[in-house]
Design an enzyme around this catalytic site. Sequence first.
Site, PDB file in Angstrom:
ATOM      1  N   THR A  38      45.408  58.781  57.764  1.00  0.00           N
ATOM      2  CA  THR A  38      44.437  59.762  57.267  1.00  0.00           C
ATOM      3  C   THR A  38      43.315  59.050  56.504  1.00  0.00           C
ATOM      4  O   THR A  38      42.134  59.353  56.696  1.00  0.00           O
ATOM      5  CB  THR A  38      45.119  60.811  56.359  1.00  0.00           C
ATOM      6  OG1 THR A  38      46.401  61.134  56.899  1.00  0.00           O
ATOM      7  CG2 THR A  38      44.296  62.078  56.261  1.00  0.00           C
ATOM      8  N   LYS A 104      54.194  57.977  48.083  1.00  0.00           N
ATOM      9  CA  LYS A 104      53.306  57.195  48.926  1.00  0.00           C
ATOM     10  C   LYS A 104      54.003  55.886  49.288  1.00  0.00           C
ATOM     11  O   LYS A 104      55.018  55.538  48.728  1.00  0.00           O
ATOM     12  CB  LYS A 104      51.991  56.892  48.185  1.00  0.00           C
ATOM     13  CG  LYS A 104      51.084  58.104  48.126  1.00  0.00           C
ATOM     14  CD  LYS A 104      49.702  57.794  47.540  1.00  0.00           C
ATOM     15  CE  LYS A 104      48.989  56.600  48.115  1.00  0.00           C
ATOM     16  NZ  LYS A 104      48.834  56.602  49.583  1.00  0.00           N
ATOM     17  N   GLU A 113      47.630  50.404  46.479  1.00  0.00           N
ATOM     18  CA  GLU A 113      47.173  51.803  46.413  1.00  0.00           C
ATOM     19  C   GLU A 113      47.281  52.337  44.990  1.00  0.00           C
ATOM     20  O   GLU A 113      46.395  53.046  44.508  1.00  0.00           O
ATOM     21  CB  GLU A 113      48.020  52.683  47.344  1.00  0.00           C
ATOM     22  CG  GLU A 113      47.699  52.474  48.808  1.00  0.00           C
ATOM     23  CD  GLU A 113      48.614  53.252  49.740  1.00  0.00           C
ATOM     24  OE1 GLU A 113      48.222  53.480  50.877  1.00  0.00           O
ATOM     25  OE2 GLU A 113      49.729  53.623  49.321  1.00  0.00           O
ATOM     26  N   LYS A 131      52.883  67.600  54.955  1.00  0.00           N
ATOM     27  CA  LYS A 131      53.239  66.722  53.829  1.00  0.00           C
ATOM     28  C   LYS A 131      53.630  67.510  52.578  1.00  0.00           C
ATOM     29  O   LYS A 131      54.076  66.927  51.592  1.00  0.00           O
ATOM     30  CB  LYS A 131      52.055  65.805  53.483  1.00  0.00           C
ATOM     31  CG  LYS A 131      51.532  64.962  54.648  1.00  0.00           C
ATOM     32  CD  LYS A 131      52.533  63.938  55.079  1.00  0.00           C
ATOM     33  CE  LYS A 131      52.055  63.033  56.192  1.00  0.00           C
ATOM     34  NZ  LYS A 131      51.004  62.129  55.867  1.00  0.00           N
TER      35      LYS A 131
HETATM   36  C1  5RP Z   1      50.423  53.920  52.945  1.00  0.00           C
HETATM   37  C2  5RP Z   1      50.450  55.289  52.407  1.00  0.00           C
HETATM   38  C3  5RP Z   1      49.837  56.358  53.231  1.00  0.00           C
HETATM   39  O1  5RP Z   1      48.806  56.941  52.522  1.00  0.00           O
HETATM   40  C4  5RP Z   1      50.889  57.368  53.573  1.00  0.00           C
HETATM   41  O2  5RP Z   1      51.947  56.697  54.227  1.00  0.00           O
HETATM   42  C5  5RP Z   1      50.344  58.484  54.454  1.00  0.00           C
HETATM   43  O3  5RP Z   1      49.976  57.948  55.684  1.00  0.00           O
HETATM   44  P1  5RP Z   1      49.346  58.805  56.861  1.00  0.00           P
HETATM   45  O4  5RP Z   1      48.005  59.228  56.415  1.00  0.00           O
HETATM   46  O5  5RP Z   1      49.314  57.836  58.008  1.00  0.00           O
HETATM   47  O6  5RP Z   1      50.255  59.970  57.131  1.00  0.00           O
HETATM   48  O7  5RP Z   1      50.920  55.568  51.337  1.00  0.00           O
HETATM   49  O8  5RP Z   1      51.126  53.036  52.113  1.00  0.00           O
END
Ligand code: 5RP
Length: 233
Positions: A38, A104, A113, A131
């Site tokens: 995303t 996360k 992050e 989510k």
């Molecule tokens: C990476 C993360 C991502 O933001 C989380 O896994 C969500 O990923 P996606 O947008 O692919 O669903 O924390 O470390």
Amino acid sequence: MATQDHSQDHADLKLHAAQRALKLVEPGMTVGLGSGSTATLWIKLLGEQVRDHGLKIRAIASSEDSEKLGRSYGIPIINFEECRKLDLTVDGADEVAPGLALIKGGGGKLLREKIVASASKRFVVVADGSKQVEKLGKFPLPVEVIQMAVPLVSDELRELGFTPKIRVHADGSRYITDEGNLILDCSGLLMEDPAKLAAKIDSLVGVVEHGLFLNMANLALIACEKQIIERTV
Ligand code: 5RP
């Protein structure tokens, strides 16, 4: 076939959330680039504004992948030597619970992050409706651990009620983070009190960081079929 259609839906929803988040960007901002699918969509949209429309921003990236992607569009990438505070960070999440409590790190980038999010005046989560959860923990909590401490930390995490598993790639090799550590994916515990658990995990020697992001996000843009829900704390 059904599965393929479903994931395509999620891709569309992720794009809608990313498009909404783009509206929060203003010229002159220093922004944090999240990681994951995303956040990648958001970086691409942002990059198009920089490359094709002359948007003047600069950015700090939360992963090597996001840095590379940002640079490929001509987004100026800086570091915390040059700027201590970000105006806005946009990132994805694996779970979003009430109070904007997050898990996360599904993509393994949780350490950087969290550094980037913690240095942001505004931390905005972009996600599709899948989510959203009432309680954190169905998605295994990623915990980044110094390699030699993995057996010790694993025992401690078991004591807390988790089932930790070292993250591996499809070929069976161990996943190594951008900082050279391992990830323990911790399943089996729906969290009644994430703050208490976070404090306990923080206290374990050998743990570098974990994927509980509590009291950090200001806004979540959750894209559902018919609307984008804006959730605040
Ligand atoms: C990476 C993360 C991502 O933001 C989380 O896994 C969500 O990923 P996606 O947008 O692919 O669903 O924390 O470390």
